[in-house]
Design an enzyme around this catalytic site. Structure first.
Site, mmCIF file in Angstrom:
data_model
loop_
_atom_site.group_PDB
_atom_site.id
_atom_site.type_symbol
_atom_site.label_atom_id
_atom_site.label_comp_id
_atom_site.label_asym_id
_atom_site.label_seq_id
_atom_site.Cartn_x
_atom_site.Cartn_y
_atom_site.Cartn_z
ATOM 1 N N ALA A 63 0.854 -1.193 0.000
ATOM 2 C CA ALA A 63 0.000 0.000 0.000
ATOM 3 C C ALA A 63 0.885 1.236 0.000
ATOM 4 O O ALA A 63 2.037 1.174 0.421
ATOM 5 C CB ALA A 63 -0.881 -0.011 1.243
ATOM 6 N N GLU A 105 0.028 -9.627 -0.912
ATOM 7 C CA GLU A 105 -1.390 -10.007 -0.866
ATOM 8 C C GLU A 105 -1.961 -10.092 -2.281
ATOM 9 O O GLU A 105 -2.783 -10.950 -2.581
ATOM 10 C CB GLU A 105 -2.182 -8.981 -0.047
ATOM 11 N N GLU A 125 3.620 -5.580 7.359
ATOM 12 C CA GLU A 125 2.709 -4.596 7.964
ATOM 13 C C GLU A 125 2.902 -4.432 9.461
ATOM 14 O O GLU A 125 2.711 -3.344 10.004
ATOM 15 C CB GLU A 125 1.245 -4.993 7.688
#
Ligand code: COA
Length: 687
Positions: A63, A105, A125
């Site tokens: 992200a 992911e 993460e």
């Protein structure tokens, strides 16, 4: 289709290439581009399989961390992933570089994954105070089983392609440099063989493989409690994997979302995300030309083979840079080199390096007893004891032998670098390279820029820091530079409060409870009171303890009494010494301070000192102070460091408390003008 996504067809294979430098993070442009391209191929009946590949240095690195905290924009990652899962045709991830976080992911959502051997995959993460929130906690256990999934997500470690292949995370390795060809060939085989397009979400084999999973979760919790005390993310990750095991996929996804949102909105994760960028800022110095010509550092000299000098030397050896190591006597030199060898051999025993590597590193040392041997090195680091006359003598002799253009560095932790530089005829080539002990382990490198330090010397040092795996922070010249200076008020206040009636064990408990690895008194006992004592013009508890033979753990007693297992208990004798010293110095007694009061009393002055360091221009930015404290002093990362923490506590609250303390204890608590200005204007150090 947009600027970052391009599509092409090779026969029946649709290829989507994403190109969003520097690391193809899943920002809004990437999500839009990818989603649009997938949908277009989905609707195209001539396309029988889809390959997704990234341009540049890496596959998706996750992200876009800078987007957290901003309003989410569609298509969300979950929407993009749903599009892939429902594409109705095989989607193949073609991986190079590092497939991290959302990038990993993404790979898990795809039906197949091919990679080059140098690729790495990981779900880091946890390091940002988050959990993999795009299905990673539900899909990874379905591929590798809950135990390994927990290990990977709780450590955040990266898995090399070969290990990933064994784990089933990757289906096939293709030759380095031929990723696209390999992925397309793989896609054609999938089409030709009519391989079933299984969705990871539909798999349960790995989940059902172990009947009793309770011990797996209990072990993960026990490990996390030890390794990441105080951090929220590990527990949420464990809960999410429990959900993967016990709930149907869609319900597990809902649970993952709840647990993710809780973390995303926490101050801890905000602090950890801030810190991610803070570490990367440290190397950036305003005004330093980006294209400045660097000095070549091919060979290094280190003066002093003691603990510091030896540790410093190892950094260069490990990076393949030869070091001439100089000492005063053969005995000291032999001892220093022996310690370096032992350290490397211990690493080899633990499997961190090979025995060949040990020998390769050791072969890079040239031992020396003569400063003239440093005439061919490009950088010399002086690491002798902290006395100005000794340092000046070394630097003036060094000046006479070092080659023109050589950088002359001091590892001093508090002395005036300008004065040291003044002992040479080339102060522009002098810089401070302050390593933290153990220098081969600690990642912080404080780079001290003297008044006359040349830009290219600074730029070369910053580059070198990266090469030897250090995180640089640039400091101006002052007593203690950034890290030691800012933490001095904590030590002073801890020592003051025990004289006012709060026992050392309560101070230690408060500091430990805040998230430091150890309280200050327990730390002093560990290090040895004789090592850290300094003479003061008044009676001190530390001196009394030393006079009583209490040197710390090594003598079985210090601020605490220690049993044979080094278990600490508060000592009545120490309480008496403290009371005596307080009485002699006429220090008024008060009831023990509460945990909150102790934190304010000992850590708000740190924030205040940070404000002074900033307003004097010693630090370039508040985040450099945070990095220095976190890496140099083990300040709990999940608070973001003293300056970020101050912002999250609220600057007006800190100013008010400092003023209250000043009214009781004196002007040393007066808030710094910058702190007052920010508090009054609604500003912040790090916002
Ligand atoms: N989001 C936003 N920016 C990112 C990013 C991310 N996920 N990952 C890296 N960047 C930025 C860095 O801030 C840096 O920017 P800068 O050049 O302006 O300082 C740049 O990309 C290069 O990163 P850097 O870490 O300096 O490069 P590297 O080659 O040493 O390492 C990675 C590359 C991908 C291994 C490393 O950046 C990394 O670990 N990124 C985070 C991955 C992650 O945690 N993903 C999960 C997110 S939830």
């Amino acid at each position: 289709m947009n600027a970052v996504a391009t599509s092409e067809k090779q026969g029946e294979v649709g290829i989507i290439t994403i190109d969003s430098p520097p690391v193809n993070a899943f920002g809004i442009a990437v999500r839009e581009g990818l989603h649009g391209a997938i949908n277009a191929f989905k609707a195209d009946d001539t396309v029988k399989a889809i390959v997704v590949i990234c341009a540049g240095r890496t596959f998706f690195a996750g992200a876009d961390i800078s987007e957290f905290g901003k309003p989410p924009q569609e298509p969300l990652l979950g929407t993009v992933f749903a599009g892939i899962e429902d594409a109705g045709k095989p989607v193949i991830a073609a991986i190079h570089g590092t497939a991290l976080g959302g990038g990993c992911e993404f790979a898990l959502v795809c039906n197949f994954r091919v990679s080059v051997p140098s690729a790495k995959l990981g779900l880091p993460e946890v390091k940002l105070g988050l959990l993999p929130g795009a299905g990673g906690t539900q899909r990874l256990p379905r591929i590798v089983g809950p135990e390994l999934a927990l290990d990977l997500m709780l450590s955040g470690r990266q898995v090399g392609a070969n290990e990933a292949l064994k784990l089933g995370l990757v289906d096939e390795l293709v030759p380095e440099g031929a990723l696209l060809e390999g992925a397309v060939a793989f896609a054609n085989r999938v089409i030709a063989e009519g391989r079933p397009v299984t969705k990871v979400r539909d798999r349960r084999d790995q989940l059902d493989a172990v009947a009793d999973k309770a011990p797996i979760f209990a072990a993960a919790r026990a490990k996390a409690a030890k390794a990441s005390r105080g951090y929220m993310a590990p527990e949420n990750i464990i809960k999410a994997v429990e959900a993967a095991v016990t709930l149907p996929f869609d319900e597990g996804m809902v649970r993952e979302r709840e647990l993710f949102v809780e973390l995303r909105d926490s101050t801890q994760s905000a602090a950890q995300r801030y810190y991610f960028f803070a570490e990367r800022q440290g190397g950036k110095v305003p005004g330093l030309p980006a294209d400045i010509a660097l000095r070549n550092i091919a060979k290094v000299g280190v003066i002093g083979a003691g603990t510091m000098g030896g540790g410093i030397t190892m950094n260069f050896l490990s990076a393949g840079i030869p070091v001439t190591l100089m000492e005063m006597t053969q005995e000291a030199l032999d001892r220093g080199i022996g310690t370096i060898r032992r350290n490397y051999e211990n690493s080899a025993k633990r499997g961190r390096i090979t025995t060949d590597e040990v020998e390769r590193c050791m072969a890079l040392i040239t031992p020396s007893l003569d400063m003239a041997d440093l005439s061919d090195v490009d950088l010399v680091i002086e690491a002798v004891f902290e006395r100005m006359d000794v340092k000046k003598d070394i630097f003036s002799r060094l000046d006479a032998v070092a080659k023109p253009g050589a950088i002359l560095a001091s590892n001093t932790s508090f002395l005036d670098l300008n004065e040291i530089a003044g002992a040479t005829a080339r102060p522009e080539s002098v810089i401070g390279l302050h390593f933290f002990s153990p220098a081969n382990v600690m990642r912080l490198l404080e780079i001290v820029r003297g008044e006359k330090t040349a830009d290219d010397v600074l730029a070369t040092s910053l580059k070198l820091a990266g090469k030897i795996g250090k995180v640089p922070v640039v400091s101006g010249v002052c007593d203690g530079f950034i890290a030691n200076r800012i933490m001095t008020p904590r030590r002073e206040q801890c020592e003051a409060v025990i004289l006012e009636g709060t026992p050392p064990e309560l101070v230690d408990k408060a500091i430990y409870g805040f998230g430091f690895g150890m309280g200050p008194f327990a730390t002093m006992d560990l290090v040895g009171l004789d090592v850290i004592n300094r003479s003061e013009p008044y009676r001190t508890v530390k001196q009394d303890l030393l006079d009583a033979g209490r040197r710390g753990q090594k003598s079985g007693a210090g601020y605490y009494d220690y049993d044979e297992n080094r278990k600490a208990t508060p000592s009545p004798l120490v309480a008496n010494i403290i009371a005596d010293v307080a009485a002699e110095r006429g220090i008024p007694q008060s009831p023990p301070l509460s945990q909150d009061d102790l934190i304010a009393r000992t850590l708000y002055p740190v924030v205040n000192e940070g404000a002074r360091i900033l307003e004097e221009g010693i630090a370039i930015r508040a985040s450099d102070i945070d990095v220095a404290c976190i890496l140099g002093y083990n300040w709990p990362l999940y608070t973001g460091g003293p300056m970020f923490w101050a912002d999250s506590v609220g600057l007006p609250k800190i100013v008010a408390e400092l003023r209250r303390l000043a009214s009781i204890h004196g002007p040393q608590f007066e808030p710094a003008p910058l702190l007052v200005k920010l508090a009054e204007s609604g500003g912040s150090f790090t916002g």
